[in-house]
Structure formats: structure tokens, C-alpha cells
Design a protein around this motif. Sequence first.
Motif, PDB file in Angstrom:
ATOM      1  N   LEU A  61       2.227  15.604   6.026  1.00  0.00           N
ATOM      2  CA  LEU A  61       1.677  14.017   6.150  1.00  0.00           C
ATOM      3  C   LEU A  61       2.556  13.169   7.344  1.00  0.00           C
ATOM      4  O   LEU A  61       1.870  12.267   7.737  1.00  0.00           O
TER       5      LEU A  61
ATOM      6  N   ASP B  25       4.127   8.937 -10.245  1.00  0.00           N
ATOM      7  CA  ASP B  25       3.678   9.542  -9.190  1.00  0.00           C
ATOM      8  C   ASP B  25       3.703  11.102  -9.127  1.00  0.00           C
ATOM      9  O   ASP B  25       4.189  11.729  -8.497  1.00  0.00           O
TER      10      ASP B  25
ATOM     11  N   SER C 118       0.884  -1.316  -0.050  1.00  0.00           N
ATOM     12  CA  SER C 118       0.017  -0.035   0.153  1.00  0.00           C
ATOM     13  C   SER C 118       0.986   1.285   0.088  1.00  0.00           C
ATOM     14  O   SER C 118       1.946   1.299   0.249  1.00  0.00           O
ATOM     15  N   SER C 119       0.335   2.254  -0.431  1.00  0.00           N
ATOM     16  CA  SER C 119       0.846   3.628  -0.276  1.00  0.00           C
ATOM     17  C   SER C 119      -0.264   4.525   0.125  1.00  0.00           C
ATOM     18  O   SER C 119      -1.206   4.739  -0.683  1.00  0.00           O
ATOM     19  N   HIS C 120       0.098   5.398   1.293  1.00  0.00           N
ATOM     20  CA  HIS C 120      -0.926   6.148   1.764  1.00  0.00           C
ATOM     21  C   HIS C 120      -2.264   5.288   1.845  1.00  0.00           C
ATOM     22  O   HIS C 120      -2.347   4.434   2.637  1.00  0.00           O
ATOM     23  N   ARG C 121      -3.504   5.743   1.385  1.00  0.00           N
ATOM     24  CA  ARG C 121      -4.722   5.141   1.551  1.00  0.00           C
ATOM     25  C   ARG C 121      -4.842   4.149   0.249  1.00  0.00           C
ATOM     26  O   ARG C 121      -5.834   3.371   0.584  1.00  0.00           O
ATOM     27  N   TRP C 122      -4.237   3.968  -0.549  1.00  0.00           N
ATOM     28  CA  TRP C 122      -4.459   3.114  -1.874  1.00  0.00           C
ATOM     29  C   TRP C 122      -3.492   1.900  -1.690  1.00  0.00           C
ATOM     30  O   TRP C 122      -2.451   1.946  -1.022  1.00  0.00           O
TER      31      TRP C 122
ATOM     32  N   GLY D  85       0.955  13.246  -3.308  1.00  0.00           N
ATOM     33  CA  GLY D  85       0.687  12.231  -2.490  1.00  0.00           C
ATOM     34  C   GLY D  85      -0.943  12.447  -2.340  1.00  0.00           C
ATOM     35  O   GLY D  85      -1.615  12.710  -3.260  1.00  0.00           O
ATOM     36  N   PRO D  86      -1.269  12.245  -1.103  1.00  0.00           N
ATOM     37  CA  PRO D  86      -2.783  12.332  -0.993  1.00  0.00           C
ATOM     38  C   PRO D  86      -3.199  13.900  -0.596  1.00  0.00           C
ATOM     39  O   PRO D  86      -4.365  14.095  -0.201  1.00  0.00           O
TER      40      PRO D  86
ATOM     41  N   TYR E  39      -2.852  17.192  -6.872  1.00  0.00           N
ATOM     42  CA  TYR E  39      -2.449  16.578  -5.688  1.00  0.00           C
ATOM     43  C   TYR E  39      -0.861  16.320  -5.503  1.00  0.00           C
ATOM     44  O   TYR E  39      -0.240  16.003  -6.624  1.00  0.00           O
TER      45      TYR E  39
ATOM     46  N   HIS F 229       5.835  17.068   3.845  1.00  0.00           N
ATOM     47  CA  HIS F 229       6.200  16.159   4.738  1.00  0.00           C
ATOM     48  C   HIS F 229       5.862  16.243   6.035  1.00  0.00           C
ATOM     49  O   HIS F 229       5.283  15.404   6.792  1.00  0.00           O
TER      50      HIS F 229
END
Length: 287
Positions: free
Chosen positions: A268, A210, A24-28, A128-129, A126, A265
Motif C-alpha cells: 500500500l 474495518d 476519506s480512507s483509501h478510495r472511499w 483495506g483496498p 479484502y 503495508h
Amino acid sequence: MQSVAARVAELTGREVAAVTEMGSSHRWRLYRAELADGTPLFVKAFPDGDPGADGLFRAEALGLDWLGRSFGSPVPDVAGWDDRALVLAWVEERPPTPEAAERFGHQLAAMHLAGADSFGASWNGYIGPLPMDNTPRSTWPEFYAEQRILPYLRRAADRGALTPADVRLVEKVLAAIDDLAGDPEPPARIHGDLWNGNVLWQDDGAVVVDPAAHGGHREADLAMLALFGLPYLDRVRDAYNETAPLGAGWRARVPLHQLHPLLVHVCLFGAAYRTMVLETARAALRA
């Protein structure tokens, strides 16, 4: 996995033979899908039950397509997307080499030179998230201060990761930004989140993934490559300079360009990056 396979089949119009979860990465979550003909694909997808993020995969797909229109652009092809998933061509990584680094430097310069209509983009962005304001602006100092520094400075302060004194220090950078920015440059076609983890090495260069793509200052991508270290960065920079020489004083501006990703950063990951933000702000002011 069945729902992911079905979504990939729907988005690509191709039969899917297998799907393997990769973490996973962040929420996905991340997957490797294999089509019936053996073609591998990379998939990002929000898990069932997650509300997703409005426009996140759209922003990445549009950014990749836009970056891909530059000559020799080092980005993967987009195979399909919707609000719940993004499907990309699979990139088989290779170990970095000096020769690949030189080729990547030329690729990156060509991508930047493709240019942009303004600072910003025509889509909501965006990084990242986190949402990223891409409202077009005509000047880079205004764009950077209002849409790349202030939103994340406020977010970091609101979550308690930066003190009022920390905020005042960064605000000093913003107050001096016209003097710190260097000579005006036209908007470049930049990746926008080019840390070393988003560089996938190939035998003949690299592929970048990304993105937080937008029209921005080309020094931002190079400063981000330096922030967390990139193999053979000197080779990349030297080759870049052969194609698109950097402006006078670019080294002194590296901290200014690193301030945005460091604030992201902090937003996050919290106060662990606070010291780096403060040291970078002071270095930007010294320049």
C-alpha cells in the motif's frame, strides 16, 4: 451530499435528515449521517465516478455479521450495504482506560473462541483496498503461507518495493513455517486487521471496525495489536489469557504473525516499510 443521503435512505429504509463528510480512507469517503429521529450512522461510500471494488463492502458487511454472532462480540451493527456504500451504527468513542482494556481482552477472547469451520471464509475478502484470498484450507501453515504471505510478497516485489534478496529472505520463513507455527490450533474467528486504529474504545470495553474477518490463527489479532501499539495492551493480553490462555511460545511467534500486515503495508505504502519487513522476517527465523 444529496446522493449519499439518498443512498443511506435507500439502504436503511429510513428518512435521512443530514449528512456530514468526515474525510476519506483509501478510495472511499467517510460520512456521519443523521436520521430524522436523531439516530447517527457511519457511512463509507465510493465517490461518483469511482468504479468501486467488486465485493469490498460486501466482504466487510459479511465479516461484521459473522464476527457479531460470537458472544459479546465487539462490532458495530450493519444498517445496510451495497457495492457502493456501507452503513453502520455510529460508535461514540471514549478515552481508553485499564478497566476498558481488561473488558476488551475478554471480548476478544470470546470472539476468537466462537471459532470457524476452516482457515479462510466463504466470501472473497479484502484487507483495506487489497483483495484477500479466503479460499478455505484445513491447516494454518499452508493457509498463511499461500494466502497471506505469498500474494503480498509477490505484489511488493512486482512494484519494486522489495528486492530479489528481500524476497528470498521471506521465502526462508515460508520454507520453515511448519516448524515456526507452533502447536496446531483450531481456526479462530478473527478480525484480521486489528491495528490500534481499528479499536474504538468504550466505557465497558471496545468496538472493533474495518475487519478483514476470516477463520485464522488467534495470535494474529494480538500480534497486530502489538505492531503499532495499543493503550494498555498488557491489560488486554492478561485478560485475554484469563479467558483463553495462549499457547506455549506465543511471544516468539509474534514476528511471524506480523509479517503479513507488514507486507500489506509495503504493497500500500511502498518501501518505507521494507526495513520492518526484513527485521520481522529475521526475528521470525530466529524464533
